[in-house]
Design a protein around this motif. Structure first.
Motif, PDB file in Angstrom:
ATOM      1  N   ILE A1249      50.854  44.684  43.772  1.00 39.44           N
ATOM      2  CA  ILE A1249      49.941  44.623  45.131  1.00 39.44           C
ATOM      3  C   ILE A1249      48.221  44.690  44.662  1.00 39.44           C
ATOM      4  CG2 ILE A1249      50.050  47.045  45.539  1.00 39.44           C
ATOM      5  CD1 ILE A1249      49.940  45.913  48.673  1.00 39.44           C
ATOM      6  N   ALA A1250      48.117  45.561  43.632  1.00 42.37           N
ATOM      7  CA  ALA A1250      46.518  45.757  42.894  1.00 42.37           C
ATOM      8  C   ALA A1250      46.190  44.385  42.612  1.00 42.37           C
ATOM      9  CB  ALA A1250      46.702  46.738  42.013  1.00 42.37           C
ATOM     10  N   LEU A1251      47.017  43.584  41.685  1.00 45.68           N
ATOM     11  CA  LEU A1251      46.644  42.468  41.442  1.00 45.68           C
ATOM     12  C   LEU A1251      46.301  41.303  42.544  1.00 45.68           C
ATOM     13  CD1 LEU A1251      45.978  40.672  38.632  1.00 45.68           C
ATOM     14  CD2 LEU A1251      48.682  40.392  38.639  1.00 45.68           C
ATOM     15  N   ALA A1252      47.254  41.260  43.317  1.00 44.91           N
ATOM     16  CA  ALA A1252      47.352  40.291  44.501  1.00 44.91           C
ATOM     17  C   ALA A1252      46.029  40.506  45.128  1.00 44.91           C
ATOM     18  CB  ALA A1252      48.449  40.574  45.359  1.00 44.91           C
ATOM     19  N   GLN A1253      45.659  41.992  45.529  1.00 41.79           N
ATOM     20  CA  GLN A1253      44.401  41.943  46.527  1.00 41.79           C
ATOM     21  C   GLN A1253      43.187  41.671  45.574  1.00 41.79           C
ATOM     22  OE1 GLN A1253      45.084  46.027  47.228  1.00 41.79           O
ATOM     23  NE2 GLN A1253      46.251  45.713  49.176  1.00 41.79           N
ATOM     24  N   GLU A1254      43.201  41.996  44.455  1.00 44.05           N
ATOM     25  CA  GLU A1254      42.268  41.481  43.624  1.00 44.05           C
ATOM     26  C   GLU A1254      41.862  39.918  43.498  1.00 44.05           C
ATOM     27  OE1 GLU A1254      40.886  41.466  38.872  1.00 44.05           O
ATOM     28  OE2 GLU A1254      42.315  43.217  39.527  1.00 44.05           O
ATOM     29  N   MET A1255      43.096  39.151  43.261  1.00 43.15           N
ATOM     30  CA  MET A1255      43.153  37.830  43.264  1.00 43.15           C
ATOM     31  C   MET A1255      42.597  37.243  44.666  1.00 43.15           C
ATOM     32  SD  MET A1255      45.965  36.662  40.399  1.00 43.15           S
ATOM     33  CE  MET A1255      45.558  35.164  40.400  1.00 43.15           C
ATOM     34  N   ARG A1256      43.222  37.821  45.819  1.00 38.38           N
ATOM     35  CA  ARG A1256      42.795  37.568  47.208  1.00 38.38           C
ATOM     36  C   ARG A1256      41.349  37.699  47.119  1.00 38.38           C
ATOM     37  NH1 ARG A1256      45.991  37.687  51.289  1.00 38.38           N
ATOM     38  NH2 ARG A1256      45.861  35.769  52.849  1.00 38.38           N
ATOM     39  N   LYS A1257      40.832  38.533  46.882  1.00 40.72           N
ATOM     40  CA  LYS A1257      39.377  38.810  47.049  1.00 40.72           C
ATOM     41  C   LYS A1257      38.519  37.643  46.274  1.00 40.72           C
ATOM     42  CE  LYS A1257      38.670  43.677  47.520  1.00 40.72           C
ATOM     43  NZ  LYS A1257      39.147  44.661  46.638  1.00 40.72           N
ATOM     44  N   ARG A1258      38.984  37.411  44.952  1.00 39.40           N
ATOM     45  CA  ARG A1258      38.375  36.172  44.042  1.00 39.40           C
ATOM     46  C   ARG A1258      38.305  34.818  44.947  1.00 39.40           C
ATOM     47  NH1 ARG A1258      41.090  36.403  38.637  1.00 39.40           N
ATOM     48  NH2 ARG A1258      41.409  38.687  38.740  1.00 39.40           N
ATOM     49  N   ASP A1259      39.648  34.701  45.493  1.00 43.35           N
ATOM     50  CA  ASP A1259      39.687  33.355  46.194  1.00 43.35           C
ATOM     51  C   ASP A1259      40.616  33.545  47.504  1.00 43.35           C
ATOM     52  OD1 ASP A1259      40.123  30.866  46.995  1.00 43.35           O
ATOM     53  OD2 ASP A1259      40.760  29.869  45.348  1.00 43.35           O
ATOM     54  N   SER A1260      40.055  33.509  48.550  1.00 44.21           N
ATOM     55  CA  SER A1260      40.761  33.687  49.821  1.00 44.21           C
ATOM     56  C   SER A1260      42.006  32.914  50.037  1.00 44.21           C
ATOM     57  CB  SER A1260      39.942  33.734  50.961  1.00 44.21           C
ATOM     58  OG  SER A1260      39.598  32.231  51.210  1.00 44.21           O
ATOM     59  N   ARG A1261      42.044  31.965  49.477  1.00 46.15           N
ATOM     60  CA  ARG A1261      43.251  30.830  49.311  1.00 46.15           C
ATOM     61  C   ARG A1261      44.501  31.371  48.337  1.00 46.15           C
ATOM     62  NH1 ARG A1261      40.325  25.563  47.466  1.00 46.15           N
ATOM     63  NH2 ARG A1261      39.663  27.301  46.009  1.00 46.15           N
ATOM     64  N   ASN A1262      44.175  32.300  47.756  1.00 51.07           N
ATOM     65  CA  ASN A1262      45.419  32.848  46.932  1.00 51.07           C
ATOM     66  C   ASN A1262      46.323  33.400  47.893  1.00 51.07           C
ATOM     67  OD1 ASN A1262      44.752  31.882  44.821  1.00 51.07           O
ATOM     68  ND2 ASN A1262      43.445  33.603  43.891  1.00 51.07           N
ATOM     69  N   ASP A1263      47.678  33.348  47.682  1.00 52.91           N
ATOM     70  CA  ASP A1263      48.525  34.048  48.844  1.00 52.91           C
ATOM     71  C   ASP A1263      49.628  34.493  47.814  1.00 52.91           C
ATOM     72  OD1 ASP A1263      49.462  34.878  51.243  1.00 52.91           O
ATOM     73  OD2 ASP A1263      50.137  32.823  51.873  1.00 52.91           O
ATOM     74  N   PHE A1264      49.974  35.829  48.055  1.00 57.75           N
ATOM     75  CA  PHE A1264      51.056  36.499  47.352  1.00 57.75           C
ATOM     76  C   PHE A1264      52.186  37.114  48.311  1.00 57.75           C
ATOM     77  CE2 PHE A1264      47.333  36.203  44.558  1.00 57.75           C
ATOM     78  CZ  PHE A1264      47.983  35.260  43.663  1.00 57.75           C
ATOM     79  N   LEU A1265      53.156  37.417  47.781  1.00 55.67           N
ATOM     80  CA  LEU A1265      54.362  37.507  48.798  1.00 55.67           C
ATOM     81  C   LEU A1265      54.154  39.044  49.063  1.00 55.67           C
ATOM     82  CD1 LEU A1265      57.047  36.567  49.742  1.00 55.67           C
ATOM     83  CD2 LEU A1265      58.086  37.544  47.863  1.00 55.67           C
ATOM     84  N   ALA A1303      61.141  48.005  45.196  1.00 52.76           N
ATOM     85  CA  ALA A1303      61.181  49.287  45.192  1.00 52.76           C
ATOM     86  C   ALA A1303      59.863  49.848  44.342  1.00 52.76           C
ATOM     87  CB  ALA A1303      62.350  49.750  44.873  1.00 52.76           C
ATOM     88  N   SER A1304      59.752  49.223  43.228  1.00 50.84           N
ATOM     89  CA  SER A1304      59.115  49.913  42.074  1.00 50.84           C
ATOM     90  C   SER A1304      57.561  49.550  42.128  1.00 50.84           C
ATOM     91  CB  SER A1304      59.646  49.270  40.789  1.00 50.84           C
ATOM     92  OG  SER A1304      59.552  48.011  40.900  1.00 50.84           O
ATOM     93  N   ILE A1305      57.012  48.941  43.136  1.00 55.34           N
ATOM     94  CA  ILE A1305      55.704  48.590  43.323  1.00 55.34           C
ATOM     95  C   ILE A1305      54.838  49.765  43.676  1.00 55.34           C
ATOM     96  CG2 ILE A1305      54.082  46.954  44.110  1.00 55.34           C
ATOM     97  CD1 ILE A1305      56.025  44.902  44.326  1.00 55.34           C
ATOM     98  N   PRO A1306      54.130  50.240  42.980  1.00 55.61           N
ATOM     99  CA  PRO A1306      52.965  51.530  42.996  1.00 55.61           C
ATOM    100  C   PRO A1306      52.263  51.109  44.356  1.00 55.61           C
ATOM    101  CG  PRO A1306      52.628  50.803  40.888  1.00 55.61           C
ATOM    102  CD  PRO A1306      53.720  49.749  41.408  1.00 55.61           C
ATOM    103  N   GLU A1307      51.896  52.190  45.040  1.00 55.70           N
ATOM    104  CA  GLU A1307      50.637  51.745  46.043  1.00 55.70           C
ATOM    105  C   GLU A1307      49.325  52.577  45.438  1.00 55.70           C
ATOM    106  OE1 GLU A1307      48.944  51.093  48.824  1.00 55.70           O
ATOM    107  OE2 GLU A1307      50.475  51.476  50.218  1.00 55.70           O
ATOM    108  N   PRO A1308      48.375  51.354  45.593  1.00 56.09           N
ATOM    109  CA  PRO A1308      47.377  51.677  44.832  1.00 56.09           C
ATOM    110  C   PRO A1308      46.509  52.795  45.299  1.00 56.09           C
ATOM    111  CG  PRO A1308      47.401  49.580  45.359  1.00 56.09           C
ATOM    112  CD  PRO A1308      48.584  49.977  45.824  1.00 56.09           C
TER     113      PRO A1308
END
Length: 2045
Positions: A1249-1265, A1303-1308
């Motif tokens: 989730i941390a990486l996904a949010q960061e990439m989303r900030k860089r480009d709003s078109r990025n979309d992650f599950l 299950a194993s994804i930490p909450e930043p």
């Protein structure tokens, strides 16, 4: 063709071309022009407009073909709409002039037609611009129509449609004229004209109000007339017109002007009444009919009735679903009244009644099934129930009135029967389609659905009883939980009401129907029901004779129950087989004599009952043979045979019985025949060999009998024709959406459609066509089709003379009949002959001698010239089969020649069509007759025939035949490709569109040609590109054809082209064509569209999807389809289509297409796909999960987003999917799982989730599950809590996938927590409903799996939170404790087995995880000090989970052991079956053991692992065996193992119990591992190996393995096989771990024996002690008997697989080989390390002699690994394999065997050799220098020096070489190497034995001191040099400590100056570098230590050198102020020096 691509026609090129090419050129130019005009700027068009118009108009005169004229007209319209319009009037005048022309010659016709088409197109495009000219034009056209022929009328109608469309309301003045003209055309003799007229009127009614007001009656009558003698297309067009007009009459709002007040609004009743008259009285109008009605002669023709039926459907569909919901009751009562007593005409004969019922069912199914959502369907079902209740009351009233008016009453009852049948069948279909979502409907007591159905089971009419039974069948399939209760209820009624004939048959039908439902319900019914039914059936059969009023019914019912029972399959039937065979034996007389006496006794009634009984018995045996094939052993077949001869005898005697007892026996005897034939078809012919001839005669007599009145070719012949040939016959044979009602037209007027009452026995059979009611044909017909099939078999098995005789006889029988009879006999004879030839060809038989060919040929040739096209088709097939069976080239050539001759001479259509197809068939079966001259003649003749424009039929058949030849000739056809292609194009451009069948055949030819050309079509040569252009042109012509099936051909041709030459097919136009036809009313067109789409999306899904959306945005009118592509894209449109579609094949294709699109696009269009799935799932949530939504909102009050997600639904009602069906929702849930899987292989940010949010900030078109997690949980929740069980299963599966992936994804934002934690309430809420008592076991089992995954995932650490889900598991544990007895009796016992095992497996998983966490926590505590993490929250403790499980562990362990014991019994080979317990195991019953096996296979592995862990935790201490047994209904403690339920007196000792448990676990594991099935999952293998590990963790099992050597060897061999067959590293590692434990066990055993021997023989001499361990006194190891040998094999296998160089055979030399060392993968390194650990343990298992045998091998392997993997790594680390090999070396060298007396010398020699080998590694071999790591080798040498006894390394030659190596390494410049060398030397110098250490000290100290002094002068510059220096000083210090007193002073004197020289004074210290400061501190600290230790020497040195003294004193003073700080920092700076190397050193030295 590129020359044609201009705005203007290239006339030069055009004039040079031949006729055919001209037409092609024009068409190509026009189709290009159409696209070009739209793309060209307006000014360019205007500039060239004049020339262009002239060119286009000049083409009018060149007699253009149909497709060309259509395009020409289109272009004119487009040209004027873009350019100027002033010359348009001239054009219109010109066209009108052409139409007025008096020239009637055929050559002028195309010009006239083109002018008509042009007018239509101009008015359509320009509309109101031309208002002032249109009256003249229309007048002119209508005038022309009077003299026009059919093509002209057709084009005029279509042109008028266009004119009306363009002008709209402005055309009012001409409406009446057009209407009048269209009226006459609507009953035209040409069908295509009727279609065109219907289209014209459909356009007219948009504006012409009178059509749906004043003239409505006449429009309706007109349409009814038009249906008479119509074809399928007319019925579709006219029904659309009629339905639309009537719908408009109801809903239209009239324009509100005063003058219009006179128009009356029609009520719904009036409109329906109007339709009803058509249905009931047909086209004969209202008045004229009455006379005929009174006379009772007229009957409505079937085509009218079918047409009106379709109109009903159109009518309702036009009004829409919401309208239907409001008016459903009225509509239902009207539709049912069509078959009510008020219209006796419709149902006066059974045939009529059956057909009318079909129509009514079709209307109801289309309306309810097609238009209503699930909610409305449930309401509709309640209305139908009400209707059933009402009809039931009528019947009851009549039945109870007494017998006064019985006569009147019975007609009343009989008349209501058809309404009941229709209502019941629709109710069944409705509930079937609703599936488990219908549960609320059945629970609703006010509707009383089940009661209403069961109440009519005793209706006096058999049709109603059957319909009610079928309805129950549907309910049971839809809701499996009702199956057993319904069965019980019916059986109970059947037993109670034995004396009522209606009840006996009705309830036995119901039981049979319910038994037929069992195979559709995976959970089954309790096994005991079979016994009850069998007993009841026997009882009925036995009591049949007691009461003559009931005997027929009881006999029928008894056999019906037995026959239905057979469908339950071998598992059930095997228990009743003996009784069945006994009944079968008793039903027939034993000998022919008995049969004779029987004939003379009895009367017609007893014979009727007898025949009924025997037919029933035959049916039961047939059912047995077809459903229980596995039970048909030799013995059973022998017992089946005796009654067969008698059955055949009776068949032969039937005619005389009939003569004696009269015609009442006619039907029973026909049924008897049919049953016997059906049974014989199934049995192998060998079984009735003795009766073959008699049978054949009987069959021949049946086929040519004189009393058969109907020619039923439509059902006899299609199976005997080739499927591909049926397309050229009646379109009715093709699949359509209306097949259900169109079938009756196919069979012809005299024949009834199939219906259940014709054969009650079919009620338990599965219907061929999916899910509708079985439709058996009347016995008179079905006996013929059975006879035809059986004739084929019997005739192939009789002797040749007999065969010839019968064939001659059949031929004569045809000659001796006349007229219609002759046709019927010919039909039957040819059918049976075809069947015979088909059977022969299939079984590779031979026809026999030559004289046999003559009668066959005569029969086939006669049929080839028959007027019946189906018969010709079958004959053509037989003709080819004959050639195939004779298999003689000359004969085949002769057949072909006969065809040629006939075709050349014959002029009539029949002969030409028959023989042309015969040629095609010959080629199909014998592609080999293609000697090129044959092929040439065939092609030549067919070319000629296909151009015979006088007969479209001949063209159709010839072209079809040509397509077969193209297909079968393959590459041989290449020479004919070009002429054929130009022929096809020419015909496509010239055949009138009214001859659609010719176009369809042309399409098939084109398709075959494209296939023949194949990949060549990609070529670039001129010839190929010409061919390709022609193919594309042909496709374009067909796409423009008005006939849908031709369009379907076009699409499949383009699909082929796209496959072979994708670059040349214009994807965007193809996709637009597909989208437009996505919702076509023609099934075959939709199928073609989807087959094509499915292929396209496999290659280019994204492009297809984009084209579709672009098209939807651009187009305005084109996409009038239901598919809403603009909003939801193509994917959404496909989902909508999937929801509406009923055709199985289509649904499959839609799913496949969506799956392909999802696979290639889901990751890129993630939000889009998730929204689609969510919309589909949420659309259903309106009415299913209302309650759950509230609970979710409470739980998520703090999260604004989620709450809003749940509430937005209320205001946003426009939803792309309205009420999707449950099957669509299940598919959407499966898509969600697929999307998650797709994301797994994509970017890692999908699960971070941390990486996904960061990439989303860089480009709003990025979309992650991971950003959509809330949606995923919500969708899973919605699905898991639905009414539909299938959807619940999908929802739980989705939830499971989500838990496992996330299950194993930490909450930043909250460190220490995971992202899923916030959804625990939702997970709990989704799981809770699955544990209620009424949930089916499969859902509960799935939910258990999710529970255990959730607990095991570790998402929730707080025990209080975990308890929610834990509690669910506890509740199910309580439920299953009672074992197999206590669970639900609704389903088969194996279902409860499944549930119990699912619960136990879930608990096992939780327990395993709890133990693992507990272990890892304990290890963590050992390694780390107490940290604040552990106190994070009070209720968290790693043992908490274990404590939760502990409470139930006592119960669980018992149940686990019981389950394992069951599994062990079930996996025993079949030969031990007799030893198994009779009543089954703890959780399965012996009868259902087969079904239960599967469930045990799915869950045993985890249970085994858990049990092993539990036994380990108890250390195999047995608690009191009776403890806790009271909780169980039957103690399932393993104490009862192997004894079954033997006397309790034999209580086993704890030791025995332990041994049993140990062997149970070991046995299951070995049995599984030694024969791994290919489907064994990784999970099972791993669990099994972990269980073995756990087992061997405890001393007691280890002692068992250690003491039983054979057991150990067995295990090792099994593990060796696992390692060989499974590549997975984790499995191999787990196996090696078990091997290590086995070796440890063996070591412990050897030690124990040695110890006890020493204790026993303490006083005796040491010498006499026996040798323990392998190898005893001799040292020999016997393969197969030796544990050590087995282990060595296994380890070598692992090592050689990772390092092939270790195998001397591979490398070719036993010595050291100069290969580059390599680094293994991480897994490889682990495996090698594990193998080395095992190797190093081996000597301890051997006796001294044994150890000598294996030592060379072990050393070779260990040193080999060292040599092969000693790679230089940065920072001087050792690779893990090197570390392992050094560790192993150390273990081997320090083995006690090296010191044992018996082996000491041998070991010493071997170890010296090993050391030599290591030293040799260093020296270059063959002059090449190896890249080995010096440190690794040096460490190895050091290990040798330190770990072996001194005599190994102190022999001078070795010692010298070792010292040289150290010297050499000291010289290496690499600082890391130097540091390591110093460390190693330090350990050598400190070795206590001087003999070892002194030589090294003498040789190396001087060079060390020199090195240090050198550094001293240079001053170190960086930390590494500092480290070298520090290590050097340590070595010197160590030497000082070792040295003797007299030498010590010299050493200290060397050391001190070096140290002091590094001290700095205050000034220097301030400005010094960090390195120098560290050095200063280090030196000072060492001096402080040395000073006090050796004070005298220290003082001496200081005294002799004042400079040094002064420097030292200054440093000490400078240090004193902050000495504390300094010392602490110096400690810190020393730490970096202690890097990994030191730890490694402690590892092995």
């Amino acid at each position: 063709m590129e020359l044609a691509h201009n705005l203007l026609l290239n006339e030069e090129v055009y004039n040079q071309l031949g006729e055919v090419q001209k037409a092609e050129f024009i068409f190509d130019w026009l189709s290009y022009l159409e696209k070009l005009l739209l793309a060209t700027s307006r000014s360019d068009v205007k500039e060239k407009q004049k020339t262009l118009v002239e060119q286009l108009l000049s083409l009018l005169n060149s007699s253009p073909g149909p497709p060309t004229r259509k395009l020409l007209a289109k272009n004119l319209g487009v040209l004027y709409s873009i350019g100027d319009t002033f010359s348009v009037y001239e054009t219109i005048d010109k066209c009108n002039d052409l139409i007025r022309s008096k020239d009637d010659s055929p050559s002028y016709l195309p010009t006239k037609l083109a002018a008509v088409v042009c007018l239509g197109s101009l008015y359509r495009k320009l509309g109101r611009v031309l208002v002032n000219t249109f009256t003249d034009t229309v007048g002119n056209i209508l005038k022309a129509m009077k003299s026009a022929e059919s093509q002209g009328r057709y084009e005029i109608m279509l042109s008028l449609q266009n004119i009306l469309n363009g002008l709209g309301a402005a055309a009012t003045p001409c409406h009446r004229d057009v209407y009048k003209a269209a009226k006459s055309c609507l009953t035209d003799r040409s069908m295509s004209v009727r279609c065109a007229a219907a289209k014209c009127l459909l356009e007219l009614q948009k504006e012409a109000i009178f059509m749906w007001s004043t003239d409505l009656d006449s429009v309706a009558t007109l349409c009814f007339k038009s249906f008479e003698g119509s074809n399928y297309d007319v019925r579709i067009s006219v029904s659309k017109l009629l339905g639309t007009v009537l719908a408009k009459a109801i809903i239209s709002k009239h324009p509100g002007s005063v003058s219009r007040q006179s128009i009356r609004r029609l009520s719904l009743e009036e409109v329906l009444e109007l339709l009803g008259t058509g249905f009931l009285r047909g086209s004969s109008g209202f008045l004229r009919a009455s006379g005929d009605m009174l006379k009772g002669t007229s009957s409505v023709s079937r085509d009218v009735r079918v047409g009106v039926t379709q109109a009903y459907v159109v009518f309702v569909s036009t009004l829409g679903g919401t309208w239907l919901e409001k008016n459903f009751a009225a509509f239902l009562s009207h539709v049912l009244s069509l078959v009510s007593q008020s219209h006796p005409k419709a149902t006066q004969t059974q045939t009529d009644a059956v057909c009318c019922r079909r129509c009514v069912s079709f209307i109801l199914r289309a309306a309810i099934g097609g238009l209503l959502g699930e909610k409305a369907q449930i309401a509709a079902a309640k209305d139908i129930c009400q209707a059933i209740w009402k009809l039931k009351k009528v019947v009851d009233a009549v039945m109870n009135e007494g017998n006064v008016e019985t006569r009147v009453g019975s007609t009343d009852v009989m008349a209501s029967q058809h309404m009941l049948v229709c209502a019941l069948q629709e109710l069944g279909n409705l509930i079937y389609s609703l599936g488990t979502t219908a549960a609320p409907l059945l629970q609703d007591s006010s509707a009383g659905l089940l009661d209403s159905v069961i109440s009519v089971i005793q209706h006096p009419s058999i049709a109603v009883r059957l319909a009610a039974a079928w309805c129950l069948h549907c309910i049971a399939v839809a809701l499996p939980s009702y199956l057993t209760p319904l069965l019980d209820r019916c059986l109970e009624r059947l037993t109670v009401l034995k004396s009522s004939p209606e009840a006996v048959t009705g309830f036995s039908f119901a039981v049979a129907a319910l038994l037929g439902a069992v195979k559709h319900c995976p959970l089954g019914i309790p096994h005991g029901k079979g016994k009850i039914i069998m007993t009841l059936a026997e009882d009925l059969l036995c009591s049949a004779v007691q009461n003559s009023r009931l005997s027929a019914q009881r006999t029928q019912s008894g056999w019906l129950l037995i026959a239905a029972l057979m469908t339950l399959g071998p598992a059930v039937v095997s228990h009743h087989l003996a009784r069945l065979l006994l009944l079968w034996k008793c039903v027939f007389p034993l000998s022919p004599k008995d049969l004779e006496t029987e004939k003379s006794r009895g009367d017609s009634f007893t014979w009727q009952v007898t025949l009924e009984g025997r037919a029933g018995a035959l049916c039961a045996i047939k059912s047995f043979v077809s459903h229980c094939g596995d039970l048909l052993t030799e013995e059973v077949i022998q017992r089946l045979l005796p009654p067969l001869p008698c059955a055949v005898d009776l068949l032969i005697q039937l005619s005389s019985v009939l003569r004696t007892y009269g015609s009442t026996l006619k039907t029973p005897s026909v049924v008897y025949k049919q049953r016997l034939y059906e049974l014989l078809i199934l049995l192998p012919p060998e079984t009735y060999e003795g009766n073959l001839c008699a049978l054949l005669k009987e069959l021949a007599a049946d086929l040519t009998a004189s009393d058969i009145q109907v020619a039923a070719s439509a059902f006899l012949l299609p199976p005997l024709c080739h499927q591909d040939d049926l397309v050229i016959l009646s379109p009715l044979l093709q699949e359509t959406d209306h097949r259900f009602i169109e079938e009756q037209l196919l069979l012809g007027n005299g024949i009834a459609c199939g219906s259940l009452e014709y054969d009650p026995y079919s009620i338990y059979e599965k219907d061929v066509e999916g899910n509708s009611v079985p439709k058996p044909l009347p016995p008179v017909l079905s006996v013929i089709s059975s006879a035809v099939k059986l004739f084929g078999v019997v005739c192939a098995h009789v002797g040749e003379s007999q065969r010839l005789f019968i064939l001659e006889q059949l031929l004569d029988s045809i000659k001796h009949t006349k007229g219609a009879r002759q046709q019927i006999v010919q039909l039957h004879v040819v059918s049976s002959l075809s069947s015979f030839l088909k059977y022969l060809a299939g079984s590779k038989g031979h026809l026999g001698p030559e004289e046999m060919r003559r009668p066959v040929l005569a029969l086939v040739m006669g049929a080839l010239e028959s007027p019946n096209p189906l018969l010709r088709c079958a004959a053509a097939e037989a003709w080819a089969r004959l050639a195939q069976v004779v298999d003689d080239g000359a004969f085949t050539a002769a057949l072909a020649q006969v065809s040629f001759d006939k075709l050349k001479s014959a002029r009539d259509v029949v002969t030409r069509t028959g023989y042309s197809l015969a040629l095609g068939s010959l080629h199909r079966y014998l592609g080999g007759i293609s000697s090129s001259q044959h092929l040439n003649s065939c092609v030549g003749i067919l070319f000629t025939l296909s151009q015979d424009s006088t007969s479209p039929d001949v063209q159709t058949w010839a072209l079809h035949s040509l397509s077969l030849i193209i297909d079968s000739a393959g590459p041989l056809y290449n020479m004919h490709v070009e002429p054929t292609l130009s022929l096809i194009i020419m015909l496509l451009l010239n055949v009138p569109p009214t001859h659609a069948e010719v176009h369809q055949s042309l399409g098939r030819c084109l398709n075959a040609l494209i296939t023949t050309l194949g990949p060549e079509l990609q070529g670039n040569s001129t010839s190929i590109s010409t061919l390709r252009t022609s193919c594309l042109l042909g496709c374009a012509v067909m796409q423009d054809n008005p006939d849908c099936l031709v369009q379907a051909q076009a699409i499949s041709c383009l699909q082929q082209l796209h496959m072979f030459a994708p670059r040349h097919v214009n994807l965007s136009s193809l996709v637009s064509c597909l989208c437009v036809n996505l919702c076509s009313p023609y099934l075959l067109l939709r199928r073609a569209v989807l087959a094509c789409l499915r292929q396209l999306v496999q290659r280019e899904a994204a492009e297809v999807s984009e084209h579709a959306v672009m098209l939807a945005k651009d187009s305005r009118e084109e996409l009038t389809s239901d598919a809403n592509i603009r909003e939801v894209g193509l994917e959404g449109a496909l989902l909508t289509l999937l929801d509406k579609e009923t055709d199985q094949k289509l649904c499959h294709d839609i799913k496949e297409t969506l799956n392909h699109m999802l696979t290639s696009m889901a990751v890129d269009k993630l939000s889009f796909w998730l929204k689609l799935c969510k919309d589909v799932l949420a659309a259903s949530a309106d009415f299913t999960t209302v309650t759950c939504v509230d609970t979710m909102q409470e739980e998520e009050g703090d999260k604004g987003d989620d709450a809003s997600v749940l509430t937005t639904r209320n205001d946003d009602k426009s939803y792309p999917f309205t009420n999707p069906r449950w099957a669509t929702r299940v598919f959407a849930a499966e898509c969600v799982c697929r999307i998650i899987n797709q994301c797994e292989n994509a970017h890692s940010a999908h699960f971070d989730i941390a990486l996904a949010q960061e990439m989303r900030k860089r480009d709003s078109r990025n979309d992650f599950l991971v950003l959509h997690l809330a949606d995923l949980i919500r969708m899973a929740f919605m699905a898991a809590t639905d009414h539909s069980d299938q959807l619940r299963l999908s929802g739980l599966e989705t939830l499971l996938v989500v838990i496992r992936r996330f299950a194993s994804i930490p909450e930043p934002e909250f460190p220490g927590h995971v992202i899923l934690e916030q959804y625990q309430a939702n997970v709990g809420a989704a799981l809770r409903p699955a544990f209620t008592s009424e949930t089916p076991p499969d859902v509960t089992a799935k939910a258990c799996q999710v529970c255990s995954a959730w607990i095991a995932s570790g998402v929730v650490s707080d025990l209080n939170d975990l308890r929610r889900v834990h509690q669910l598991l506890v509740s199910s544990l309580t439920k299953i404790q009672a074992g197999k007895e206590a669970l639900s009796h609704l389903y088969n016992e194996s279902a409860s087995t499944m549930e119990i095992l699912a619960v136990l497996k879930a608990w096992a998983e939780v327990y395993i995880i709890a133990v693992e966490r507990h272990k890892s926590h304990r290890q963590a505590l050992k390694t780390t000090t107490y940290s604040e993490d552990c106190v994070r929250n009070e209720s968290y403790s790693p043992d908490g989970l274990l404590d939760l499980v502990h409470a139930d562990l006592g119960t669980l362990s018992r149940l686990w052991l019981a389950a394992l014991q069951d599994f062990a019994l079930l996996t025993l080979p079949s030969e031990f079956a007799s030893q198994l317990p009779v009543e089954g195991g703890a959780f399965y019953t012996s009868e259902t053991s087969e079904n239960a096996k599967l469930h045990y296979y799915n869950s045993w592995a985890l249970i085994l692992h858990a049990t092993a862990l539990w036994l380990t935790s108890t250390g195999f201490v047995v608690a009191d065996p009776d403890e806790g047994a009271s909780h169980l209904s039957r103690p399932v403690t393993p104490t009862s193992m192997c004894q079954g339920s033997s006397s309790g007196a034999m209580v086993k000792s704890p030791e025995d119990v332990c041994t049993d448990r140990f062997h149970l676990i070991l046995g299951i594991s070995v049995e599984f591992l030694c024969s791994l099935r290919s489907d064994a999952t990784m999970e099972s293998i791993t669990a099994c190996l972990h269980a073995l590990q756990a087992l061997l963790d405890v001393p007691w099992p280890r002692s068992k393995i250690g003491s039983d050597q054979d057991l150990g060897i067995e295990l090792l061999n099994v593990l060796h096989r696992v390692i060989l067959t499974r590549e997975s590293p984790s499995i191999q590692l787990a196996s090696l771990e078990v091997v290590r434990q086995i070796i440890c066990a063996a070591q412990e055993h050897v030690k124990e024996k040695r110890r006890s021997a020493e204790v026993d023989d303490g006083a005796a001499e040491k010498e006499t002690l026996p040798e323990f361990g392998e190898g005893k006194d001799t040292g020999g190891l016997v393969p197969g008997k030796s544990l050590v040998f087995a282990t060595l094999e296994l380890c070598v296998c692992i090592l050689v697989r990772q390092l092939p160089e270790l195998n001397p055979k591979l490398t070719g030399s036993p010595g050291v080989r100069a290969a580059k060392p390599q680094v293994l993968s991480e897994d490889g390194s682990r495996l090698v390390s594990a193998a080395l650990v095992i190797l190093s343990e081996l000597p301890a298992v051997c006796s001294p002699e044994g150890s000598i045998s294996i030592l060379p091998t072990i050393l070779y392997l260990t040193i080999g690994v060292l040599r092969e993997t000693a790679v230089k790594l940065p920072g001087g680390q050792l690779s893990s394999t090197v570390a392992a090999s050094l560790q192993a070396l150390k273990g081997i060298l320090s083995s006690p065997m090296a010191r044992a007396e018996k082996s000491h010398t041998a070991w010493t020699d071997l170890l010296r050799s090993a050391l030599t080998t290591i030293l040799d590694c260093w020296d270059p071999v063959d002059g090449t220098h190896q890249e080995l790591d010096e440190i690794s080798l040096l460490t190895a040498i050091t290990v040798f020096i330190l770990s072996t006894s001194p005599e190994v390394t102190t022999i001078p030659c070795l010692q010298k070489r070792c010292i040289e190596k150290f010297k050499a390494t000291l010289e290496i410049k690499d600082p890391v190497v130097q540091i390591k060398t110093y460390q190693l030397l330090l350990s050598v110098f400190q070795y206590p034995n001087p003999a070892v250490s002194y030589p090294y000290i003498y040789s190396l100290v001087s060079s060390i001191v020199e090195k240090l002094q050198e550094i001293d002068q240079r001053k170190p510059e960086d930390t590494t040099e500092l480290q070298i220096f520090q290590e050097g000083i340590k070595v010197l210090e160590a030497l000082v400590a070792i040295a003797e007193e007299q030498h010590r002073s010299q050493l200290v004197a060397c050391l001190l100056p070096i140290l002091i020289s590094f001290l700095l004074d205050d000034n220097a210290l301030g400005s010094a570098t960090a390195v120098m400061k560290n050095l200063h501190d280090f030196a000072l600290q060492n001096l402080m230590q040395i000073g006090p230790q050796y004070s005298s020497v220290f003082k001496n040195v200081m005294a002799s050198s004042p400079a040094l003294k002064a420097r030292l004193e200054a440093a000490i003073k400078g240090n004193q102020e902050n000495v504390k700080v300094k010392i602490s920092t110096s400690k810190h700076t020393k730490n970096p020096g202690k890097n990994a190397s030191i730890q490694l050193k402690t590892n092995f030295l």
